[in-house]
Design a protein around this motif. Structure first.
Motif, short mmCIF file in Angstrom:
data_model
loop_
_atom_site.label_atom_id
_atom_site.label_comp_id
_atom_site.label_asym_id
_atom_site.label_seq_id
_atom_site.Cartn_x
_atom_site.Cartn_y
_atom_site.Cartn_z
N THR A 1 -15.56 42.02 6.05
CA THR A 1 -15.62 40.73 5.36
C THR A 1 -16.95 40.04 5.65
O THR A 1 -17.34 39.86 6.80
N TRP A 2 -17.63 39.67 4.56
CA TRP A 2 -18.86 38.89 4.67
C TRP A 2 -18.53 37.42 4.40
O TRP A 2 -17.74 37.11 3.52
N VAL A 3 -19.14 36.54 5.13
CA VAL A 3 -19.12 35.12 4.80
C VAL A 3 -20.51 34.77 4.30
O VAL A 3 -21.48 34.73 5.07
N VAL A 4 -20.60 34.54 2.99
CA VAL A 4 -21.90 34.37 2.35
C VAL A 4 -22.28 32.89 2.31
O VAL A 4 -21.50 32.05 1.85
N HIS A 5 -23.50 32.60 2.76
CA HIS A 5 -24.04 31.24 2.71
C HIS A 5 -25.17 31.25 1.67
O HIS A 5 -26.27 31.74 1.96
N PRO A 6 -24.94 30.71 0.46
CA PRO A 6 -25.96 30.78 -0.59
C PRO A 6 -26.94 29.60 -0.55
O PRO A 6 -26.57 28.47 -0.23
N PHE A 7 -28.20 29.89 -0.90
CA PHE A 7 -29.26 28.88 -0.94
C PHE A 7 -30.12 29.11 -2.18
O PHE A 7 -30.28 30.25 -2.63
N LEU A 8 -30.69 28.01 -2.68
CA LEU A 8 -31.66 28.09 -3.77
C LEU A 8 -32.90 27.33 -3.36
O LEU A 8 -32.82 26.17 -2.93
N PHE A 9 -34.06 27.99 -3.47
CA PHE A 9 -35.34 27.38 -3.15
C PHE A 9 -36.25 27.43 -4.38
O PHE A 9 -36.27 28.43 -5.11
N ARG B 1 -27.87 23.96 -1.24
CA ARG B 1 -27.12 24.84 -0.35
C ARG B 1 -25.69 24.87 -0.84
O ARG B 1 -25.03 23.84 -0.94
N GLY B 2 -25.20 26.06 -1.18
CA GLY B 2 -23.84 26.18 -1.69
C GLY B 2 -22.81 26.34 -0.60
O GLY B 2 -23.13 26.70 0.54
N ALA B 3 -21.58 26.08 -0.95
CA ALA B 3 -20.48 26.25 0.00
C ALA B 3 -20.31 27.73 0.33
O ALA B 3 -20.34 28.58 -0.56
N PRO B 4 -20.12 28.08 1.61
CA PRO B 4 -19.93 29.49 1.97
C PRO B 4 -18.61 30.03 1.41
O PRO B 4 -17.65 29.28 1.20
N PHE B 5 -18.58 31.33 1.14
CA PHE B 5 -17.37 31.97 0.64
C PHE B 5 -17.28 33.37 1.21
O PHE B 5 -18.27 33.94 1.66
N GLU B 6 -16.07 33.93 1.19
CA GLU B 6 -15.84 35.26 1.76
C GLU B 6 -15.87 36.34 0.69
O GLU B 6 -15.41 36.14 -0.44
N VAL B 7 -16.42 37.49 1.07
CA VAL B 7 -16.42 38.68 0.23
C VAL B 7 -15.82 39.81 1.06
O VAL B 7 -16.34 40.15 2.13
N ASP B 8 -14.72 40.38 0.58
CA ASP B 8 -14.07 41.49 1.28
C ASP B 8 -14.57 42.82 0.72
O ASP B 8 -14.52 43.05 -0.49
N ASP B 9 -15.08 43.66 1.60
CA ASP B 9 -15.59 44.97 1.21
C ASP B 9 -14.92 46.02 2.09
O ASP B 9 -15.03 45.97 3.33
N TYR C 1 -25.14 32.88 -6.86
CA TYR C 1 -26.01 32.07 -7.70
C TYR C 1 -25.25 30.92 -8.33
O TYR C 1 -25.75 29.78 -8.43
N ASP C 2 -24.03 31.18 -8.75
CA ASP C 2 -23.21 30.15 -9.38
C ASP C 2 -22.98 28.97 -8.44
O ASP C 2 -22.84 27.82 -8.89
N ALA C 3 -22.99 29.22 -7.14
CA ALA C 3 -22.76 28.16 -6.17
C ALA C 3 -23.95 27.22 -6.02
O ALA C 3 -23.81 26.12 -5.49
N VAL C 4 -25.12 27.65 -6.49
CA VAL C 4 -26.33 26.83 -6.29
C VAL C 4 -27.09 26.54 -7.58
O VAL C 4 -28.07 25.80 -7.57
N ARG C 5 -26.66 27.10 -8.69
CA ARG C 5 -27.42 26.94 -9.93
C ARG C 5 -27.30 25.51 -10.46
O ARG C 5 -26.36 24.79 -10.12
N PRO C 6 -28.25 25.09 -11.30
CA PRO C 6 -28.18 23.75 -11.87
C PRO C 6 -27.00 23.59 -12.81
O PRO C 6 -26.51 24.57 -13.39
N THR C 7 -26.54 22.36 -12.94
CA THR C 7 -25.41 22.03 -13.80
C THR C 7 -25.77 20.78 -14.60
O THR C 7 -26.78 20.11 -14.34
N VAL C 8 -24.94 20.44 -15.55
CA VAL C 8 -25.14 19.19 -16.30
C VAL C 8 -25.18 18.01 -15.34
O VAL C 8 -26.03 17.13 -15.43
N ASP C 9 -24.27 18.01 -14.37
CA ASP C 9 -24.20 16.90 -13.41
C ASP C 9 -25.44 16.83 -12.53
O ASP C 9 -25.92 15.74 -12.21
N SER C 10 -25.97 17.99 -12.12
CA SER C 10 -27.15 17.96 -11.25
C SER C 10 -28.38 17.48 -12.02
O SER C 10 -29.26 16.80 -11.47
N VAL C 11 -28.46 17.81 -13.31
CA VAL C 11 -29.56 17.30 -14.14
C VAL C 11 -29.42 15.79 -14.30
O VAL C 11 -30.39 15.04 -14.12
#
Length: 411
Positions: free
Chosen positions: A80-88, A67-75, A125-135
């Motif tokens: 303004t959207w507050v996006v809550h990203p998830f990866l399953f 679950r990634g940290a939420p962030f704002e998108v201004d349109d 996607y960047d907020a939830v994608r795998p990283t070197v540290d997560s591996v």
């Protein structure tokens, strides 16, 4: 006032599911996005609701990865959207989309950077994608799974570098970090090295090679599982003993459908508990303590385990407790079968991971503490190493080790 929304990425293998929004939706028709919807109350619960409604995937089909940290998108058109990203992670690929999607595709996530998407989809996607540290920090999944995550990281970082004008050295540094992320897991290092050896010396070349190796790797893992199931079937196996967590073993057991599976709790870590729970709906499963392994093996027809590495001399590295199971199997006259992809053959002997001594003893007595996580099992205790190419003999193991040394030469 900002509007909370969820964006859920569903991953199967190394692909994610993208949905092209239909003309009937209220925002961004025709654009590509993940599974999305307004967040009312608990964002994770809403993400799971949207998954059920938009893809047909229920809680039994998916596992939350991050679950990634939420962030704002201004349109300017929608506020303004507050996006809550998830990866399953998803066990299935047969999405059943509803009216909100005009089309859907399983694609490498880097396709997000090349399509007309809803705002900031790559940021989600960047907020939830795998990283070197997560591996490096993942102690829950098997090495085959982690090798795919390492290729995900290599592919994604190469795509970003290509778009930002990065050079070979930038991507090569990531590859070196990935190869060192799990020192004892040969398949992680081998598959990263294989992609780097196959690529031309450009970021875009690495992205393409990582995608190709990942596709071949996922297929190899599936075929290794099928080959192991065939081997056990030919032995007339009806009751299987296993320990630790291995995606290849899990797939082999599901294909074999034995009458009974006994799973050791697999300390330290205890991942055997989760393995037993996952298998419980498909066959008769018994969870047992590690101290009961000899008796449990004696009541089985075979021991089936995965591997983190197969050394050139035939020794096999797996979770601690495997050697005891193999010794018990020899005493009981039942075979010990190792199921793994051929990419787990190591170019040389690798370090075997030690555990945290404090997890076993926190007292102040003047004693040494050993709490190993993995161990090397002598090849003489293993009846068969079964891969996608069938059973490997000593000559085949040696030839594969030499090939993997050639892959490592890219550095």
């Amino acid at each position: 006032m900002p509007t909370d929304v969820v964006t859920a990425f569903v991953r199967h293998g190394t692909d994610v599911l993208l949905l092209r929004r239909s003309e009937s939706v209220g925002s961004y028709p025709g654009r590509w996005g993940g599974v999305a919807g307004h967040a009312e109350g608990d964002p994770e619960a809403q993400a799971r609701t949207e998954l059920r409604e938009e893809t047909g995937f229920g809680d039994a089909d998916v596992e939350l990865v991050r679950r990634g940290a939420p962030f704002e998108v201004d349109d300017p058109d929608h506020g303004t959207w507050v996006v809550h990203p998830f990866l399953f992670d998803c066990r299935r690929r047969d999405a059943a989309t509803n009216w909100e999607a005009a089309a859907h595709e399983w694609v490498p996530p880097t396709e997000i950077r090349r399509r007309d998407t809803v705002p900031d989809l790559w940021r989600s996607y960047d907020a939830v994608r795998p990283t070197v540290d997560s591996v490096a920090g993942d102690d829950e999944h098997g090495s085959a799974y982690l090798s795919l995550r390492a290729l995900d990281v290599l592919r994604d970082e190469a795509a970003v570098a290509a778009d930002e004008g990065g050079d070979w050295e930038r991507v090569a540094a990531v590859a070196c970090d990935l190869a060192a992320a799990k020192p004892g897991m040969a398949v992680v290092r081998n598959r990263v090295n294989r992609a780097m050896a196959a690529a031309d010396r450009t970021p875009s070349g690495v992205e393409a090679a990582a995608r190709e190796v990942a596709g071949e790797a996922a297929d190899a893992d599936d075929r290794a599982a099928a080959s192991a199931a065939d081997d056990l079937r030919s032995r007339g196996v009806a009751a299987v003993f296993t320990l630790s967590r291995s995606g290849t073993v899990d797939a082999a057991l599901r294909e074999l459908a034995p009458g009974r599976v006994v799973v050791a709790e697999s300390r330290p870590g205890g991942e055997g508990v989760g393995v037993a729970e996952a298998l419980a709906g498909d066959c008769d499963v018994t969870l047992t303590g590690d101290a009961n392994v000899p008796a449990a093996v004696a009541a089985a027809d075979a021991v089936l385990v995965g591997a983190d590495a197969v050394f050139p001399d035939g020794d096999v590295v797996n979770k601690v407790g495997t050697r005891a199971a193999a010794l018990a199997a020899r005493d009981a006259g039942v075979p010990t079968v190792v199921a793994c992809a051929a990419d787990k053959v190591a170019p040389e002997r690798l370090p075997v991971e030690d555990g945290d001594a404090d997890a076993l003893y926190e007292g102040d007595a003047p004693l040494d503490v050993e709490n190993p996580v993995f161990e090397a099992v002598p090849g003489r205790l293993v009846d068969a190493v079964v891969t996608e190419a069938g059973v490997l003999d000593a000559e085949a193991v040696g030839a594969l080790a030499a090939e993997r040394r050639e892959w490592a030469a890219w550095e």
